[in-house]
Design a protein around this motif. Sequence first.
Motif, PDB file in Angstrom:
ATOM      1  N   ALA A  40     -51.650 -33.828  43.875  1.00 14.42           N
ATOM      2  CA  ALA A  40     -52.233 -34.212  42.584  1.00 14.42           C
ATOM      3  C   ALA A  40     -52.465 -35.720  42.489  1.00 14.42           C
ATOM      4  O   ALA A  40     -53.532 -36.156  42.041  1.00 14.42           O
ATOM      5  N   VAL A  41     -51.500 -36.526  42.926  1.00 14.46           N
ATOM      6  CA  VAL A  41     -51.658 -37.979  42.780  1.00 14.46           C
ATOM      7  C   VAL A  41     -52.610 -38.576  43.815  1.00 14.46           C
ATOM      8  O   VAL A  41     -53.219 -39.618  43.557  1.00 14.46           O
ATOM      9  N   THR A  42     -52.758 -37.926  44.960  1.00 16.45           N
ATOM     10  CA  THR A  42     -53.631 -38.471  46.008  1.00 16.45           C
ATOM     11  C   THR A  42     -55.018 -37.842  46.022  1.00 16.45           C
ATOM     12  O   THR A  42     -55.928 -38.381  46.645  1.00 16.45           O
ATOM     13  N   SER A  43     -55.172 -36.703  45.367  1.00 21.04           N
ATOM     14  CA  SER A  43     -56.418 -35.919  45.409  1.00 21.04           C
ATOM     15  C   SER A  43     -56.750 -35.478  46.834  1.00 21.04           C
ATOM     16  O   SER A  43     -57.915 -35.297  47.182  1.00 21.04           O
ATOM     17  N   CYS A  44     -55.722 -35.325  47.658  1.00 15.81           N
ATOM     18  CA  CYS A  44     -55.892 -34.857  49.036  1.00 15.81           C
ATOM     19  C   CYS A  44     -55.655 -33.355  49.102  1.00 15.81           C
ATOM     20  O   CYS A  44     -54.849 -32.813  48.348  1.00 15.81           O
ATOM     21  N   GLY A  45     -56.340 -32.712  50.036  1.00  8.94           N
ATOM     22  CA  GLY A  45     -56.056 -31.315  50.321  1.00  8.94           C
ATOM     23  C   GLY A  45     -54.770 -31.211  51.126  1.00  8.94           C
ATOM     24  O   GLY A  45     -54.227 -32.214  51.591  1.00  8.94           O
ATOM     25  N   LYS A  46     -54.308 -29.981  51.312  1.00 10.40           N
ATOM     26  CA  LYS A  46     -53.042 -29.761  52.005  1.00 10.40           C
ATOM     27  C   LYS A  46     -53.057 -30.311  53.439  1.00 10.40           C
ATOM     28  O   LYS A  46     -52.098 -30.949  53.877  1.00 10.40           O
ATOM     29  N   GLY A  47     -54.136 -30.067  54.179  1.00  9.92           N
ATOM     30  CA  GLY A  47     -54.226 -30.534  55.559  1.00  9.92           C
ATOM     31  C   GLY A  47     -54.260 -32.046  55.666  1.00  9.92           C
ATOM     32  O   GLY A  47     -53.565 -32.647  56.491  1.00  9.92           O
TER      33      GLY A  47
END
Length: 108
Positions: free
Chosen positions: A47-54
Motif C-alpha cells: 500500500a505505501v509503495t504502490s508496488c505489486g507483490k513481485g
Amino acid sequence: MGDERVAQLLEKLGNNLKEPVMKSTARLIILLSLAINGRMNLKELMAVTSCGKGSLSNHLDKLQESGLVSVKTVLKRKGPSISVTITDKGKEAYSTYAELMKLIFKEK
C-alpha cells in the motif's frame, strides 16, 4: 557561507544515496516506513509503495541482502504471513538520511 554548507550536505546525501540499495524510491519508502513503524506486513508495504507483490519481493530481497531489513515468514492456519522489520543497520541508514535532510532544510 550557508550555500557552501548546503552544497556539502547535498554532496554527502548524494554519496549516501549512491549505495545501490538506496537508489530506488520504493526501497527508500520501505526503509522510511519501517523506521517509523518498526514492523510491517506485505499488504501494508504494498500500500505505501504502490508496488505489486513481485516487485515488492525484489525490493525486500535487496534490502535484506544489504542487511537493512529482516524478512520473516510465519505459517498460520490461513496461510503464510510475511513480516518485515528494520535492522539496526537499517535504522542507522535511516538516521543518516533523516539527519542530512534535516540539516539541508535547516540551512535553507
